[in-house]
Design an enzyme around this catalytic site. Sequence first.
Site, mmCIF file in Angstrom:
data_model
loop_
_atom_site.group_PDB
_atom_site.id
_atom_site.type_symbol
_atom_site.label_atom_id
_atom_site.label_comp_id
_atom_site.label_asym_id
_atom_site.label_seq_id
_atom_site.Cartn_x
_atom_site.Cartn_y
_atom_site.Cartn_z
ATOM 1 C CB SER A 96 -5.619 2.247 12.007
ATOM 2 O OG SER A 96 -4.353 1.653 11.857
ATOM 3 C CE LYS A 99 -5.315 -2.163 12.407
ATOM 4 N NZ LYS A 99 -4.627 -1.032 11.761
ATOM 5 C CB SER A 158 -4.483 0.260 15.807
ATOM 6 O OG SER A 158 -5.108 0.534 14.584
#
Length: 323
Positions: A96, A99, A158
């Site tokens: 993640s 991101k 997330s």
Amino acid sequence: MKYQIKLLISILTIGILFTGCARRSYDTSDQLVLGISENLPLYSTDSFGENHTVIPDGESLADDNYKDTKAAVLLNDTTQEALVVHNAHDKIYPASMTKLMTGLLVIEAIEDGSLSLDETITLSHTVTFQENNVGASDLTKGCKVTVKNLLYGLLIRSYNDCGVLLAERIAGSEDAFVEKMNERAYELGATNTHFVNCHGLHSDDHYTTAYDLYLIFSEFIKHDLAYLIDSLTSYDFTYTDANGETRSVTLDATNGYISGEFQFPEGYSLGSWKSGTTTAAGNCLILEFVKDDTGDKYIAVIAGAEDRSTLYNDMTMLINTAK
């Protein structure tokens, strides 16, 4: 260790942040905040990023302390000195931490006026994933949600589907958005990075390096909105479901230092951050922090830790190495 901050601006006037003013000055006194220090260096978006700490390929400045991680990097970004270098240019899976790039492109779209935090998006489909819809919100077809909630859900909790919805809004499809992600990575010098999605769920062809993450993160933290979101310990994620009912879910930050699961070292102040975890990527975290007595700003990366305790133990060791 919990840090209080006192900064000056209202959320209602966040639009002011996007007029070219580069210095952080906003009031988060009406929000749940933790871990962001008023001592965190302020910098101009015109000058920051012109120079980065350089880590030559093959350089190693680490001992066996980080043998349980795939990569570990500690950089003094004030003096541009590399203090810990362990596999900085080796291929890793970002999970993640992907991101950061997704969030960067969304924030840049907000800043250039092509997207608004207040815009409401009506879901034309339910975003699903092969891995039991892992890391997704409760949004389904017909729900209505603002860009602000999608962005905050993306970065604080997330949520993977929030990334897809933002990608589709900006570029028309996730694939087209991923092309923009790869183009932006190349522009930033992250030439050992390749994205295939906007959220970080595993693909063998979705990879980066700890050093490339540093370059992407350095650009991400230039933006006041990113800093503001990262200052929150929790956030009330609201949306309207397909039946027109208002729903609200309190999101807690995935950062173990902010949640209180792990103690942040004394003498330092936490800035922006992003965590990530998949089976292939291991446990990962990138963050900026300040050494309070000198004011120097650091960026630290741990990637591929075998478990969550190892991740935070090694990150704490990295932070305490700062000099």
